[in-house]
Design a protein around this motif. Structure first.
Motif, PDB file in Angstrom:
ATOM      1  N   ASN A 164     103.447  30.292  44.632  1.00  0.00           N
ATOM      2  CA  ASN A 164     102.210  30.991  45.010  1.00  0.00           C
ATOM      3  C   ASN A 164     102.481  32.347  45.646  1.00  0.00           C
ATOM      4  N   GLU A 165     103.549  32.410  46.473  1.00  0.00           N
ATOM      5  CA  GLU A 165     103.865  33.661  47.153  1.00  0.00           C
ATOM      6  C   GLU A 165     104.224  34.760  46.158  1.00  0.00           C
ATOM      7  N   CYS A 166     104.847  34.365  45.058  1.00  0.00           N
ATOM      8  CA  CYS A 166     105.276  35.353  44.053  1.00  0.00           C
ATOM      9  C   CYS A 166     104.239  35.555  42.962  1.00  0.00           C
ATOM     10  N   SER A 167     103.105  34.858  43.084  1.00  0.00           N
ATOM     11  CA  SER A 167     101.996  35.056  42.158  1.00  0.00           C
ATOM     12  C   SER A 167     100.685  34.937  42.931  1.00  0.00           C
ATOM     13  N   ASP A 227     109.607  23.720  32.594  1.00  0.00           N
ATOM     14  CA  ASP A 227     109.621  23.250  33.979  1.00  0.00           C
ATOM     15  C   ASP A 227     110.994  22.714  34.376  1.00  0.00           C
ATOM     16  N   ALA A 228     111.623  21.989  33.457  1.00  0.00           N
ATOM     17  CA  ALA A 228     112.912  21.364  33.759  1.00  0.00           C
ATOM     18  C   ALA A 228     114.012  22.389  34.003  1.00  0.00           C
ATOM     19  N   ASP A 229     113.813  23.595  33.512  1.00  0.00           N
ATOM     20  CA  ASP A 229     114.831  24.643  33.667  1.00  0.00           C
ATOM     21  C   ASP A 229     114.622  25.486  34.920  1.00  0.00           C
ATOM     22  N   ALA A 230     113.594  25.148  35.704  1.00  0.00           N
ATOM     23  CA  ALA A 230     113.292  25.960  36.888  1.00  0.00           C
ATOM     24  C   ALA A 230     113.009  25.069  38.095  1.00  0.00           C
ATOM     25  N   PRO A 231     114.048  24.548  38.748  1.00  0.00           N
ATOM     26  CA  PRO A 231     113.843  23.745  39.953  1.00  0.00           C
ATOM     27  C   PRO A 231     113.396  24.575  41.147  1.00  0.00           C
ATOM     28  N   ARG A 232     113.503  25.900  41.050  1.00  0.00           N
ATOM     29  CA  ARG A 232     113.098  26.796  42.138  1.00  0.00           C
ATOM     30  C   ARG A 232     112.434  28.028  41.547  1.00  0.00           C
ATOM     31  N   CYS A 233     111.708  28.745  42.381  1.00  0.00           N
ATOM     32  CA  CYS A 233     111.023  29.961  41.950  1.00  0.00           C
ATOM     33  C   CYS A 233     112.041  30.953  41.393  1.00  0.00           C
ATOM     34  N   VAL A 281      94.282  36.212  34.334  1.00  0.00           N
ATOM     35  CA  VAL A 281      95.177  35.047  34.335  1.00  0.00           C
ATOM     36  C   VAL A 281      96.336  35.317  35.281  1.00  0.00           C
ATOM     37  N   ARG A 282      97.022  34.240  35.649  1.00  0.00           N
ATOM     38  CA  ARG A 282      98.101  34.335  36.618  1.00  0.00           C
ATOM     39  C   ARG A 282      99.270  35.158  36.072  1.00  0.00           C
ATOM     40  N   GLN A 283      99.737  36.082  36.900  1.00  0.00           N
ATOM     41  CA  GLN A 283     100.951  36.833  36.598  1.00  0.00           C
ATOM     42  C   GLN A 283     101.800  36.911  37.864  1.00  0.00           C
ATOM     43  N   CYS A 284     103.081  37.150  37.692  1.00  0.00           N
ATOM     44  CA  CYS A 284     103.958  37.261  38.854  1.00  0.00           C
ATOM     45  C   CYS A 284     103.927  38.693  39.397  1.00  0.00           C
ATOM     46  N   ASP A 337     108.404  21.988  45.392  1.00  0.00           N
ATOM     47  CA  ASP A 337     108.186  20.631  45.896  1.00  0.00           C
ATOM     48  C   ASP A 337     106.679  20.369  45.898  1.00  0.00           C
ATOM     49  N   PHE A 338     106.262  19.332  46.594  1.00  0.00           N
ATOM     50  CA  PHE A 338     104.848  18.948  46.587  1.00  0.00           C
ATOM     51  C   PHE A 338     103.963  20.066  47.138  1.00  0.00           C
ATOM     52  N   PHE A 339     104.473  20.810  48.127  1.00  0.00           N
ATOM     53  CA  PHE A 339     103.675  21.864  48.751  1.00  0.00           C
ATOM     54  C   PHE A 339     103.906  23.223  48.085  1.00  0.00           C
ATOM     55  N   ASN A 340     105.116  23.458  47.633  1.00  0.00           N
ATOM     56  CA  ASN A 340     105.428  24.723  46.955  1.00  0.00           C
ATOM     57  C   ASN A 340     105.369  24.474  45.456  1.00  0.00           C
ATOM     58  N   ARG A 341     104.197  24.665  44.874  1.00  0.00           N
ATOM     59  CA  ARG A 341     103.943  24.262  43.503  1.00  0.00           C
ATOM     60  C   ARG A 341     104.493  25.268  42.495  1.00  0.00           C
ATOM     61  N   ARG A 342     104.753  24.771  41.299  1.00  0.00           N
ATOM     62  CA  ARG A 342     105.274  25.575  40.206  1.00  0.00           C
ATOM     63  C   ARG A 342     104.125  26.150  39.373  1.00  0.00           C
ATOM     64  N   HIS A 343     104.198  27.435  39.058  1.00  0.00           N
ATOM     65  CA  HIS A 343     103.224  28.097  38.193  1.00  0.00           C
ATOM     66  C   HIS A 343     103.974  28.954  37.179  1.00  0.00           C
TER      67      HIS A 343
END
Length: 219
Positions: free
Chosen positions: A174-177, A143-149, A194-197, A157-163
């Motif tokens: 979410n848009e890319c997965s 997670d620490a290595d990916a501040p953005r998609c 399961v989730r994939q991109c 951010d709070f609305f654009n969550r990390r997966h």
């Protein structure tokens, strides 16, 4: 051959002038980490030299002066591969693509002094060897290595969550997965969807001229 101040790695965009390396096969500068990956390809794919530690011939210096990061980037763009797409393709895979193969063959002729008659033929049959692809599958991004998609580059951010994509391990939004990207991965221990991109499931983004889908390459 000392790298100029502000030199950046072609493969990760990190500033690397203090400890720069170079691939003479493409005439680009690399950081130490990416140079290590290039060494694993073998000299037939990427011939790597340290800008500070290795001896350079005048012919090798001429290759770097004639080519360089900007020249390779311009070439890739002319073949439908913008910079953002190049950075999304796994490093272990990028140089085993038709566009990279063509540029490498052109660079080899340039190193011999050729100006005209450079190769122009794309070889669509060029593919990454299977062991290289297997190393890329399931590589988990912290997670620490990916501040953005890692696909669309939008900040998390709070609305654009990390997966995480369960196939390639990238951090994506979410848009890319989207829900239609959820698929079983029995080969990785996931019999249920399961989730994939979007890059790992059909229909994928077009990566390289003649490459076909990323999923067909990995499976």
């Amino acid at each position: 051959m000392e790298a100029a101040s502000g030199t950046r790695c072609f493969d990760c965009d990190e500033e690397c002038s203090a400890d720069a390396w170079a691939s003479l096969s493409y005439g680009v500068h690399l950081c130490l980490r990416c140079a290590g990956v290039h060494r694993s390809f073998g000299v037939h794919i990427s011939y790597v030299r340290s800008c500070a530690l290795d001896e350079w011939s005048e012919a090798q210096r001429a290759v770097m002066r004639r080519l360089g990061n900007d020249a390779f980037e311009t070439f890739l763009l002319s073949h439908g591969v913008p910079r953002r797409v190049w950075l999304v393709i796994p490093l272990e895979t990028r140089y085993f693509t038709p566009a990279a193969d063509l540029y490498r063959r052109r660079a080899q002729e340039m190193a011999k002094g050729a100006v005209d008659g450079l190769p122009t033929d794309i070889r669509p049959e060029v593919r990454p060897p299977l062991p290289v692809l297997q190393k890329a599958v399931g590589k988990w991004t912290d997670d620490a290595d990916a501040p953005r998609c890692q696909l669309c580059r939008h900040d998390f951010d709070f609305f654009n969550r990390r997966h995480h994509c369960r196939k390639c391990g990238r951090c994506v939004c979410n848009e890319c997965s989207p829900p239609e990207s959820f698929r079983p991965l029995p080969q990785l221990g996931h019999p249920d969807p399961v989730r994939q991109c979007k890059l790992c499931v059909p229909p994928p983004a077009k990566l390289m001229v003649g490459m076909g889908s990323s999923s067909s390459l990995i499976s």
